[in-house]
Design a protein around this motif. Sequence first.
Motif, short mmCIF file in Angstrom:
data_model
loop_
_atom_site.label_atom_id
_atom_site.label_comp_id
_atom_site.label_asym_id
_atom_site.label_seq_id
_atom_site.Cartn_x
_atom_site.Cartn_y
_atom_site.Cartn_z
N LEU A 230 0.82 -1.21 -0.11
CA LEU A 230 0.12 0.05 0.12
C LEU A 230 0.90 1.25 -0.13
N ASP A 231 0.62 2.34 -0.80
CA ASP A 231 1.10 3.71 -0.94
C ASP A 231 0.85 4.30 0.34
N PRO A 234 -5.43 4.14 3.36
CA PRO A 234 -6.68 4.58 2.81
C PRO A 234 -7.51 5.48 3.57
N SER A 268 -1.96 -1.26 -3.67
CA SER A 268 -2.49 0.23 -3.99
C SER A 268 -2.51 -0.07 -5.68
N VAL A 273 -7.40 0.59 -3.88
CA VAL A 273 -6.92 -0.60 -3.17
C VAL A 273 -7.55 -2.04 -4.02
#
Length: 332
Positions: A230-231, A234, A268, A273
């Motif tokens: 994941l960047d 969220p 991501s 997502v």
Amino acid sequence: MRLLVQSIRDYAIFMLDPRGVIVSWNIGAERIKGYTGEEIVGTHFSVFYPPEAVAAGKPAKGLRAAAADGRWEEEGWRVRKDGTRFWASVVITALYDESGGLRGFGKVTRDLTERRSMARALDERALLLSRLVQAQELERRRIASDVHDDTIQSMLTVGMRLRMWGQELPPEHGGTVRALDAAVDEAVRRLRELAFDLHPPGDGLVASLDDYLSELMPGGGLAYELSHRLDAEPPYEAVVTIYRICQEALTNVRRHAGASRVSVELVSLDRGVHVRVKDDGVGLAGKDGEAMHYGLVEMRERAETAGGWWGIEGPPGAGTTVEFWVPAVPHA
């Protein structure tokens, strides 16, 4: 080239001389702005700007910027022939001859009014979704608290009294009392599981899923793996949506899949997502049950309500894969 430019309907494409006077006009410009070529050629292009923009000198600033940098771009309100306004994407490109002299400007305009309205509607929809998710989670938290603090405590009291009566009643009634006591214990176990499932995700999506997996999977004899790329974390409503869909998918694995292993992968992708929940169980053909069917419907509806998509595959004997994507763009 002239035929191509003049025939394009989705873009207003026309030329200006160095002073900003219109010298050419295409069918797209006529459709978007409402003027025919005979009406508009020879007119200064500032006629397309609202009065306040003209008073602020915006048309001249655009030409100066294009002449200095070779290109100028903006989005803003423009005016049609009938006086109505539309939201436009505008690009002005400086045009030079072989000796470097400024011959004029190429101007391309696109009407983005509908797109802008849709974007605003989507923003409002996302805001409503966020409020709905928060309200749902608050209600779930309240129900979980009531179940834990009221219903379970009452059931525990009933269990204690049954055990006391079992010691006092004649032996011929002991079996019945013990069976009732066991039923109460099973009800308490299931209520605790319900309260746990209703509890909202904690601090962070990955940590919440890891807690859920570590709490429930080993008890069902399932090995699990959680991986993520994941960047960023969220937004809250995306976290809740992803967590609840994963929760339902994992419940189906534990109850129906006959699996020994399950994996959850989060990545991501495309400003959202992408999630894949995969088990090594019997596949969809080996599963049945009305409860599982409603679980699949709930997962799909959650993903689609959030503006995403959802799918499932389960060849016989090859396990089941639940895959979905939800947007994860923070609200302005």
